[in-house]
Motif scaffolding. Structure first.
Motif, PDB file in Angstrom:
ATOM      1  N   ARG A 171     -49.183 -44.557 -17.506  1.00 30.13           N
ATOM      2  CA  ARG A 171     -48.945 -44.915 -16.495  1.00 30.13           C
ATOM      3  C   ARG A 171     -48.056 -46.318 -16.504  1.00 30.13           C
ATOM      4  NH1 ARG A 171     -51.953 -49.082 -12.636  1.00 30.13           N
ATOM      5  NH2 ARG A 171     -50.768 -48.972 -10.577  1.00 30.13           N
ATOM      6  N   TYR A 172     -46.436 -46.331 -16.197  1.00 28.66           N
ATOM      7  CA  TYR A 172     -45.756 -47.427 -15.515  1.00 28.66           C
ATOM      8  C   TYR A 172     -45.798 -47.910 -14.492  1.00 28.66           C
ATOM      9  CZ  TYR A 172     -44.156 -44.206 -19.662  1.00 28.66           C
ATOM     10  OH  TYR A 172     -43.962 -43.861 -21.115  1.00 28.66           O
ATOM     11  N   PHE A 173     -46.307 -49.423 -14.187  1.00 25.93           N
ATOM     12  CA  PHE A 173     -46.555 -49.726 -13.574  1.00 25.93           C
ATOM     13  C   PHE A 173     -45.301 -50.018 -12.772  1.00 25.93           C
ATOM     14  CE2 PHE A 173     -47.964 -54.190 -11.273  1.00 25.93           C
ATOM     15  CZ  PHE A 173     -48.633 -53.257 -10.045  1.00 25.93           C
ATOM     16  N   GLY A 174     -45.081 -49.861 -11.124  1.00 23.66           N
ATOM     17  CA  GLY A 174     -44.186 -49.946 -10.872  1.00 23.66           C
ATOM     18  C   GLY A 174     -44.242 -51.357  -9.200  1.00 23.66           C
ATOM     19  N   GLY A 175     -45.330 -52.471  -9.555  1.00 24.25           N
ATOM     20  CA  GLY A 175     -45.156 -53.342  -8.900  1.00 24.25           C
ATOM     21  C   GLY A 175     -46.428 -53.089  -7.468  1.00 24.25           C
TER      22      GLY A 175
ATOM     23  N   HIS B 161     -49.745 -48.709 -19.180  1.00 20.66           N
ATOM     24  CA  HIS B 161     -51.426 -48.565 -19.688  1.00 20.66           C
ATOM     25  C   HIS B 161     -51.982 -46.591 -20.623  1.00 20.66           C
ATOM     26  CE1 HIS B 161     -53.666 -51.663 -17.623  1.00 20.66           C
ATOM     27  NE2 HIS B 161     -52.932 -51.016 -16.167  1.00 20.66           N
ATOM     28  N   ASN B 162     -52.355 -46.735 -21.344  1.00 21.88           N
ATOM     29  CA  ASN B 162     -52.193 -45.170 -21.545  1.00 21.88           C
ATOM     30  C   ASN B 162     -53.872 -45.226 -21.740  1.00 21.88           C
ATOM     31  OD1 ASN B 162     -50.292 -44.955 -23.085  1.00 21.88           O
ATOM     32  ND2 ASN B 162     -50.359 -46.582 -24.070  1.00 21.88           N
TER      33      ASN B 162
ATOM     34  N   VAL C 193     -49.285 -39.164 -28.301  1.00 21.95           N
ATOM     35  CA  VAL C 193     -48.488 -38.886 -27.219  1.00 21.95           C
ATOM     36  C   VAL C 193     -48.847 -40.409 -26.489  1.00 21.95           C
ATOM     37  CG1 VAL C 193     -49.290 -36.662 -26.765  1.00 21.95           C
ATOM     38  CG2 VAL C 193     -50.159 -38.273 -26.002  1.00 21.95           C
ATOM     39  N   ARG C 194     -49.103 -41.145 -27.333  1.00 19.97           N
ATOM     40  CA  ARG C 194     -49.168 -42.624 -26.423  1.00 19.97           C
ATOM     41  C   ARG C 194     -47.732 -43.405 -26.593  1.00 19.97           C
ATOM     42  NH1 ARG C 194     -50.537 -47.122 -29.077  1.00 19.97           N
ATOM     43  NH2 ARG C 194     -51.748 -47.775 -26.856  1.00 19.97           N
ATOM     44  N   ASP C 195     -47.355 -44.253 -24.958  1.00 19.94           N
ATOM     45  CA  ASP C 195     -45.943 -45.064 -26.053  1.00 19.94           C
ATOM     46  C   ASP C 195     -46.631 -46.676 -25.451  1.00 19.94           C
ATOM     47  OD1 ASP C 195     -43.929 -46.369 -25.131  1.00 19.94           O
ATOM     48  OD2 ASP C 195     -43.061 -44.958 -22.992  1.00 19.94           O
TER      49      ASP C 195
ATOM     50  N   LYS D  56     -44.618 -45.999  -6.770  1.00 22.00           N
ATOM     51  CA  LYS D  56     -43.218 -46.400  -7.535  1.00 22.00           C
ATOM     52  C   LYS D  56     -44.287 -46.243  -8.456  1.00 22.00           C
ATOM     53  CE  LYS D  56     -40.859 -49.101  -3.958  1.00 22.00           C
ATOM     54  NZ  LYS D  56     -40.530 -50.523  -3.682  1.00 22.00           N
ATOM     55  N   SER D  57     -44.920 -46.221  -9.390  1.00 27.98           N
ATOM     56  CA  SER D  57     -45.596 -46.144 -10.791  1.00 27.98           C
ATOM     57  C   SER D  57     -45.898 -44.763 -10.921  1.00 27.98           C
ATOM     58  CB  SER D  57     -47.259 -46.402 -10.791  1.00 27.98           C
ATOM     59  OG  SER D  57     -47.530 -47.343 -10.359  1.00 27.98           O
ATOM     60  N   LYS D  58     -44.677 -44.815 -12.257  1.00 27.48           N
ATOM     61  CA  LYS D  58     -45.088 -43.641 -12.558  1.00 27.48           C
ATOM     62  C   LYS D  58     -46.662 -42.899 -13.529  1.00 27.48           C
ATOM     63  CE  LYS D  58     -41.117 -42.192 -14.441  1.00 27.48           C
ATOM     64  NZ  LYS D  58     -39.596 -41.846 -15.818  1.00 27.48           N
ATOM     65  N   PHE D  59     -47.106 -41.901 -12.840  1.00 28.09           N
ATOM     66  CA  PHE D  59     -48.151 -41.282 -14.421  1.00 28.09           C
ATOM     67  C   PHE D  59     -47.663 -39.827 -14.705  1.00 28.09           C
ATOM     68  CE2 PHE D  59     -49.812 -43.769 -10.531  1.00 28.09           C
ATOM     69  CZ  PHE D  59     -50.828 -44.423 -11.888  1.00 28.09           C
ATOM     70  N   ILE D  60     -48.168 -40.466 -16.089  1.00 28.08           N
ATOM     71  CA  ILE D  60     -47.966 -38.519 -17.075  1.00 28.08           C
ATOM     72  C   ILE D  60     -48.862 -38.325 -17.669  1.00 28.08           C
ATOM     73  CG2 ILE D  60     -46.187 -37.933 -19.135  1.00 28.08           C
ATOM     74  CD1 ILE D  60     -43.856 -39.979 -18.232  1.00 28.08           C
TER      75      ILE D  60
END
Length: 234
Positions: free
Chosen positions: A129-133, A84-85, A77-79, A54-58
């Motif tokens: 990384r967008y943490f998914g819980g 996290h970047n 490119v960092r968001d 459930k975490s999205k990694f780009i």
């Protein structure tokens, strides 16, 4: 097979100063061996995305000529909305990595390992990384960051870059035609001629040639000229 291109050696100079990033995070710096006059890098920016528990990694990889460009690439490119970047880059014998709030050694270092394993130089990889819980744990983080970085670099088109090295040769006027013919056959660049050498009938011809062709060119000039020539290398 990588595409072969050439760039002037001056573009390979590494900036002495490093630029600080906005957040105060764990950053590691180290040195690796330098391959010398040629290196493989990526041709363009490449992105790879994967969802892990459930975490999205780009992962975003891009070519960088120097350390200053690495910090510029990061800012592009960092968001700031992401959890996290994390990032790492390699420029010649210098590399740097950052965990950006992840447990020490679980993000930046695996990205750096992926770069080292790929054999690619002058490159930066940022993994967002967008943490998914769901927490991944230390081992899971290492596999996630290292894995998406490796896959991103695996998908990137690469090219072989050769350094141009400067040379010079003192040439009698009557041999200039022979010398120029050889220079053209070796596709040299930045040819300059100076008649003010302080020697009668002698001209200084300077140029840049692929680092791995310098000795071959010197041998060809010696073989095709009837007199001994004076060579200068830097």
């Amino acid at each position: 097979m990588p595409v072969s291109i050439t760039i002037p050696s001056t573009q390979h100079r590494i900036y002495a100063s490093l630029f600080a990033i906005a957040k105060s995070n764990k950053t590691t710096m180290a040195s690796t061996s330098n391959s010398g006059g040629a290196f493989t890098t990526i041709q363009e920016r490449v992105t790879f995305e994967k969802e892990i528990k459930k975490s999205k990694f780009i992962a975003i990889a891009g070519p960088i000529p120097d350390e200053k460009s690495a910090m510029s690439f990061l800012s592009q490119v960092r968001d700031p909305r992401a959890t996290h970047n994390c990032w790492a880059y390699k420029v010649g014998d210098q590399y740097r990595s950052n965990d950006d709030g992840e447990p020490s050694g679980t993000a930046g270092k695996p990205i750096q390992t992926a770069i080292d394993s790929s054999g690619i130089d002058r490159v930066m990889v940022v993994v967002i990384r967008y943490f998914g819980g769901i927490k991944l744990g230390t081992g899971g983080l290492v596999r996630a960051y290292g894995g998406v970085a490796s896959e991103c670099l695996r998908n990137a088109p690469t090219c072989l870059v050769k350094t141009k090295v400067p040379m010079g040769v003192e040439v009698p006027f009557d041999l200039l035609g022979v010398v120029y013919h050889q220079l053209q056959s070796f596709h040299v660049e930045d040819i300059k001629q100076d008649y003010d050498t302080g020697k009668d009938g002698i001209s200084m011809v300077s140029f840049k040639v692929d680092f791995d062709q310098a000795e071959k060119l010197e041998d060809a000039l010696k073989a095709n000229c009837s007199r001994e020539l004076e060579f200068y290398k830097r």
